[in-house]
Design an enzyme around this catalytic site. Sequence first.
Site, short mmCIF file in Angstrom:
data_model
loop_
_atom_site.label_atom_id
_atom_site.label_comp_id
_atom_site.label_asym_id
_atom_site.label_seq_id
_atom_site.Cartn_x
_atom_site.Cartn_y
_atom_site.Cartn_z
N LYS A 1 0.74 -1.11 0.10
CA LYS A 1 -0.18 0.06 0.13
C LYS A 1 1.07 1.14 0.00
O LYS A 1 1.66 1.45 0.66
CB LYS A 1 -1.11 -0.02 1.23
CG LYS A 1 -1.94 1.03 1.34
CD LYS A 1 -2.90 0.90 2.37
CE LYS A 1 -3.84 2.02 2.72
NZ LYS A 1 -4.63 1.70 3.81
N SER B 1 -9.26 1.49 3.29
CA SER B 1 -8.38 2.33 2.04
C SER B 1 -7.60 1.57 1.31
O SER B 1 -6.94 2.01 0.25
CB SER B 1 -7.95 3.54 3.04
OG SER B 1 -7.05 2.95 3.87
N SER C 1 -9.51 -0.86 7.35
CA SER C 1 -8.89 -0.62 5.97
C SER C 1 -8.03 -2.04 5.24
O SER C 1 -7.82 -1.72 4.32
CB SER C 1 -7.88 0.36 5.78
OG SER C 1 -8.97 1.61 5.93
#
Length: 453
Positions: free
Chosen positions: A77, A155, A179
């Site tokens: 990420k 996210s 997330s």
Amino acid sequence: MTHHKTLASLAVLVQSGQSDPVALAEDTLTRIESHSDQAIFVGLVRERATREAEAASARIKAGRSLGLLDGLPVAWKDLFDLAGSVTTAGSMILKDSPPAVADAAVVAALSGAGMVSVGRTNMSEFAFSGLGINPHYGTPRNPASADVHRIPGGSSSGSAAAVAAGLVPLAIGTDTGGSVRIPAAMTGIVGYKATRGRYAMRGIFPLAESLDSLGPLCHTVQDAVWADAALHGLTAPVIRRADLADLSMVVPETIVFDEAEPEVVTAFEQAIKRLEAAGAKIRRQAFPSFSKIFELMARHGALVNAEAYALHRDRLAGAEAARMDRRVVARTRLGEKITVSDYIALLAARDRLIHETLESLKAGELIAHPTVPHVAPPVDPLLADDDLFFKVNARTLRNTSIGNFLDFCGVSIPCGTGAAGMPVGFLLSAPHHQDDRLLSAALAAEAIIRGEV
């Protein structure tokens, strides 16, 4: 070559010499570059990947493998520092920042286990949404939806999409309000959120440090166990599969089923029935502490808003705010209204509610409920209506954020499908620092939760 393969299956091929890490890395990079959805990754680190793959190949050929993960691909990420690469946190504001001078601690840990970092995955800007929508780098498509563009969840949107699309067997995300677990549930893969502090957080762009944690997104619980071991420096996993007859779970009757789609409830309840039939002990109970969390936020504001505002206050006061996602700006500005006394009251109440929740559990019990109360919705209506965006975002984050506030660890496992044939997640959680017990139970229960036995 990497298409929908687990870490375990790829490890067999690599360690036996049937697959070479260099060829595997090249295949992975080529598949990413040619994939129809170019919003999944925000950047590749081809030179690094080639270097790490060549080193792994040489080790394995010389009989000096570093272990189970040596030579296998991993994606990160875009919050994790990779030396020589810019960490943008999903924002255009940071795009021209200097490259990171060192790897984040967990990046270094997986590199030390021989893993090959291939690139950075897309995300909600500054990790501040559970939907995965990003107006700057695009919104990854949910690979579980063949026709309609549905959200991947956030996210850690790109991390989940990269695994679900078969581009990489493992991606690492962060989890402040859900997330990791939310996008795992929405895309039909496994997502494990570790207890906050289980891994070193050095070199990771924060959202709210009192809530931030991280974890792997992958295809199986076993893969999550392997990744977990490497992330905190072990050379091999030490977690054993539990006995199903020893598993005890409690299903909350508070909050987590409110406004849940009927198909989600059905998929979850069918998994519960399968677990009971296999010998697991299941009971149901109200959790007043869950309701108190949302009452506290209504009175004092949310911890995540307070801490995100403190982090981004200068940005919001200057010209950079105009270059941010307006929805992220709106949510972050809510923290401006939270006073110091509000913040202290939230922290004190959090400690009380953690203890209250622990006292309401029987010895050895895990908590089980749907990861998200709905399946992944289409993107377009959320882009067209900010009020709908915020309403859906709040409902998406609701169940998982309880675990962040109470400092749970949790793993989301696919348990069936809901509306439009979209995946449903089964969230199994445990009190903080009981990660080994959680993963042990998840190993035992996974096939039953999935309906595979």
